[in-house]
Design a protein around this motif. Structure first.
Motif, PDB file in Angstrom:
ATOM      1  N   LEU A 373       0.838  -1.211   0.000  1.00 53.44           N
ATOM      2  CA  LEU A 373       0.000   0.000   0.000  1.00 53.44           C
ATOM      3  C   LEU A 373       0.862   1.246   0.000  1.00 53.44           C
ATOM      4  O   LEU A 373       0.538   2.251  -0.652  1.00 53.44           O
ATOM      5  N   GLY A 374       1.982   1.191   0.735  1.00 54.76           N
ATOM      6  CA  GLY A 374       2.914   2.310   0.736  1.00 54.76           C
ATOM      7  C   GLY A 374       3.452   2.582  -0.657  1.00 54.76           C
ATOM      8  O   GLY A 374       3.581   3.743  -1.073  1.00 54.76           O
ATOM      9  N   TYR A 375       3.742   1.509  -1.391  1.00 55.21           N
ATOM     10  CA  TYR A 375       4.213   1.645  -2.768  1.00 55.21           C
ATOM     11  C   TYR A 375       3.170   2.377  -3.612  1.00 55.21           C
ATOM     12  O   TYR A 375       3.488   3.253  -4.402  1.00 55.21           O
ATOM     13  N   THR A 376       1.909   2.005  -3.414  1.00 58.58           N
ATOM     14  CA  THR A 376       0.823   2.573  -4.226  1.00 58.58           C
ATOM     15  C   THR A 376       0.473   3.999  -3.804  1.00 58.58           C
ATOM     16  O   THR A 376       0.233   4.868  -4.656  1.00 58.58           O
ATOM     17  N   LEU A 377       0.463   4.248  -2.485  1.00 56.46           N
ATOM     18  CA  LEU A 377      -0.036   5.522  -1.971  1.00 56.46           C
ATOM     19  C   LEU A 377       1.033   6.607  -1.845  1.00 56.46           C
ATOM     20  O   LEU A 377       0.780   7.774  -2.144  1.00 56.46           O
ATOM     21  N   ILE A 378       2.240   6.226  -1.402  1.00 57.60           N
ATOM     22  CA  ILE A 378       3.263   7.258  -1.183  1.00 57.60           C
ATOM     23  C   ILE A 378       4.414   7.167  -2.161  1.00 57.60           C
ATOM     24  O   ILE A 378       5.323   8.003  -2.132  1.00 57.60           O
ATOM     25  N   GLY A 379       4.386   6.170  -3.040  1.00 62.54           N
ATOM     26  CA  GLY A 379       5.382   6.095  -4.096  1.00 62.54           C
ATOM     27  C   GLY A 379       6.399   4.979  -3.909  1.00 62.54           C
ATOM     28  O   GLY A 379       6.665   4.536  -2.793  1.00 62.54           O
TER      29      GLY A 379
END
Length: 405
Positions: A373-379
C-alpha cells in the motif's frame, strides 16, 4: 544428495506433497476466478484472500492436535482422503453461483486447508522420527523445493481448465483426484512412514510456551521473543518482493527493453531456481553458517533487492540480488525447521512449529500489505527506503543480540 534422495521415507512424503501442492495451488486460482464472477468482485475476492490465509493462523492448534495423535501415518493418510472428499463434495455445488453457495465453498476450502495444515504437522513429526538429524535440513529443503516447483504447475492447470471449459466443478473433481493420489502415494509407501509417538499428557499453554522458549533459544541461540520478531519482520520483506516487483515492472519493464509479461516470467523463474537450489544443495559454504549468520546474510540479500531498486535500477542486478535472496531463503527455512526438530521433544514438535508458523502468518500479511500500500499511496521510492531501513533494523537487531549474548 543422491543418498538422501534414495531415502524411502523422503520419496513417499515428497511424492504425496507433489500431488497435494498441485491440488491446493490449483484450487486457490480457481477460487479467485470464481469470486471475480460475482456482482461485487472486489468484495468477494477480498473474502477469498482472507479465507485463504486465515487457517494458517491456527497452525499452533493444528500442531497441538497432531502432537496428541499417536499413530501419525494413518492419520496423515486419512487427512488426504478427507481433503479429497471435501473437494469432491465441493464440486457438486460450486457451479451454482449464489452467495450461499459461495459461503459454503469458501468454508469447505478453509476446512480442507486446516486438514492440510494438520497433515503438515504430522509430516514434520514423521521426518523428525525417521530421518537422522544430519539429513533433516536437506530433506526439509527438498520437500520445500517440490512445493516451489509444483505450485506454478497447479496454478497453470487451474488457469487452463477455466480458459478451456469455464467449469468450476471439473476443477473441483481434478483437485479431489490430486489429494486422492497423495493419499494413495502414502498408502503405497506406508511402511516407510510408520511413526508412533507414545501418548503423553499435554502440558498447559503456559508450560508449552516455556518449553517452546527453551527450544527456540537452544536451536537459534537467540532469545525466543527476538527470534519470533526477527523472523516475522524478515518474512514481511521476503513476502513483499513478489508483489513489489509486479508493480515495479509495470513502468520499468519497457525501460529495460522487455515486455511486462516477459519480465515477470524471468523474475518468477529466477526466484524459483534460487529457492530450489538453496533447498536441495548441501555442503555449500552457507551450510556451515550458524542460524544467526545465515539469518543475517538472508536479511542483507533481501535488503539488497530493495537497495538496487532504489538506487541502481538495472535488470541484471535486480535478477542477481533476487537470486541471492531466494537462494538464502531456500537455505534458511529448512534450517529453522531442522534445528527445531532437533531441539524439541517429538510430543511437542507440532505445537512448537505451529507456534512459529502462527506468529509469522498473523503478522506477515499485514506488514506486506502495508508495504505494498505504501508503494501505491506514497510512491515506489518511499516504499523502497522503508524496506531498506527495515532490513538494516533486522541486521542491527541480530548484531545486538550477538553482542549481548
Amino acid at each position: 544428495m543422491l543418498t538422501t534422495l534414495k531415502n524411502h521415507t523422503l520419496q513417499t512424503l515428497a511424492s504425496a506433497n507433489c500431488f497435494a501442492t498441485v491440488g491446493m495451488s490449483l484450487f486457490n486460482i480457481i477460487l479467485l476466478t470464481y469470486a471475480k464472477g460475482f456482482v461485487q468482485p472486489k468484495l468477494f475476492v477480498s473474502i477469498v484472500s482472507i479465507a485463504t490465509v486465515s487457517p494458517y493462523a491456527l497452525n499452533v492448534v493444528m500442531g497441538n492436535l497432531a502432537d496428541r495423535t499417536t499413530a501419525k501415518a494413518p492419520w496423515l493418510i486419512g487427512s488426504k482422503f478427507a481433503q479429497a472428499l471435501v473437494y469432491f463434495g465441493l464440486s457438486l455445488i460450486i457451479n451454482q453461483q449464489t452467495v450461499v453457495t459461495f459461503a459454503i465453498v469458501v468454508t469447505l476450502n478453509v476446512i480442507a486447508t486446516l486438514l492440510g495444515n494438520y497433515g503438515s504437522s504430522l509430516f514434520n513429526v514423521i521426518i523428525q522420527n525417521r530421518i537422522s538429524a544430519t539429513d533433516r535440513q536437506q530433506v526439509f529443503g527438498f520437500n520445500q523445493s517440490v512445493g516451489t516447483i509444483m505450485a506454478p504447475v497447479g496454478q497453470s492447470v487451474g488457469v487452463l481448465i477455466i480458459a478451456a471449459t469455464h467449469n468450476y466443478a471439473l476443477a473441483g473433481v481434478i483437485n479431489g483426484c490430486s489429494f486422492l493420489a497423495a493419499a494413495i502415494s502414502l498408502l503405497i509407501g506406508y511402511r516407510t512412514i510408520i511413526t508412533i509417538v507414545p501418548a503423553t499428557t499435554q502440558p498447559s499453554l503456559a508450560t508449552i510456551w516455556q518449553l517452546a522458549k527453551g527450544a527456540l533459544q537452544r536451536a537459534t541461540q537467540l532469545p525466543a521473543t527476538s527470534f519470533l520478531v526477527i523472523i516475522m519482520l524478515l518474512n514481511i520483506l521476503a513476502m513483499s518482493i513478489d508483489t513489489v516487483l509486479n508493480l515495479y515492472f509495470i513502468t520499468a519493464a519497457p525501460k529495460f527493453g522487455l515486455h511486462y509479461a516477459t519480465a515477470i516470467l524471468i523474475t518468477n523463474l529466477i526466484f524459483m531456481t534460487g529457492s530450489v537450489l538453496g533447498g536441495i544443495s548441501s555442503h555449500t559454504w552457507l551450510d556451515h553458517f550458524s542460524f544467526r549468520q545465515l539469518t543475517l546474510l538472508t536479511t542483507v540479500t533481501i535488503g539488497a533487492v530493495y537497495l538496487v531498486l532504489l538506487s541502481l535500477p538495472n535488470f541484471l542486478l535486480i535478477m542477481l540480488t533476487l537470486f541471492g535472496s531466494a537462494f538464502c531463503t531456500g537455505k534458511l527455512d529448512p534450517k529453522i525447521i531442522a534445528l527445531l526438530t532437533t531441539n524439541v521433544a517429538p510430543n511437542l514438535t507440532g505445537t512448537v512449529l505451529g507456534l512459529v508458523s502462527t506468529t509469522v502468518t498473523i503478522a506477515a500479511p499485514v506488514g506486506s500489505i502495508g508495504l505494498v500500500l505504501g508503494y501505491t499511496l506514497i510512491g515506489a521510492q518511499a516504499a523502497f527506503i522503508i524496506a531498506v531501513c527495515l532490513a538494516l533494523a533486522i541486521s542491527l537487531w541480530l548484531c545486538l543480540t550477538r553482542a549481548l549474548a
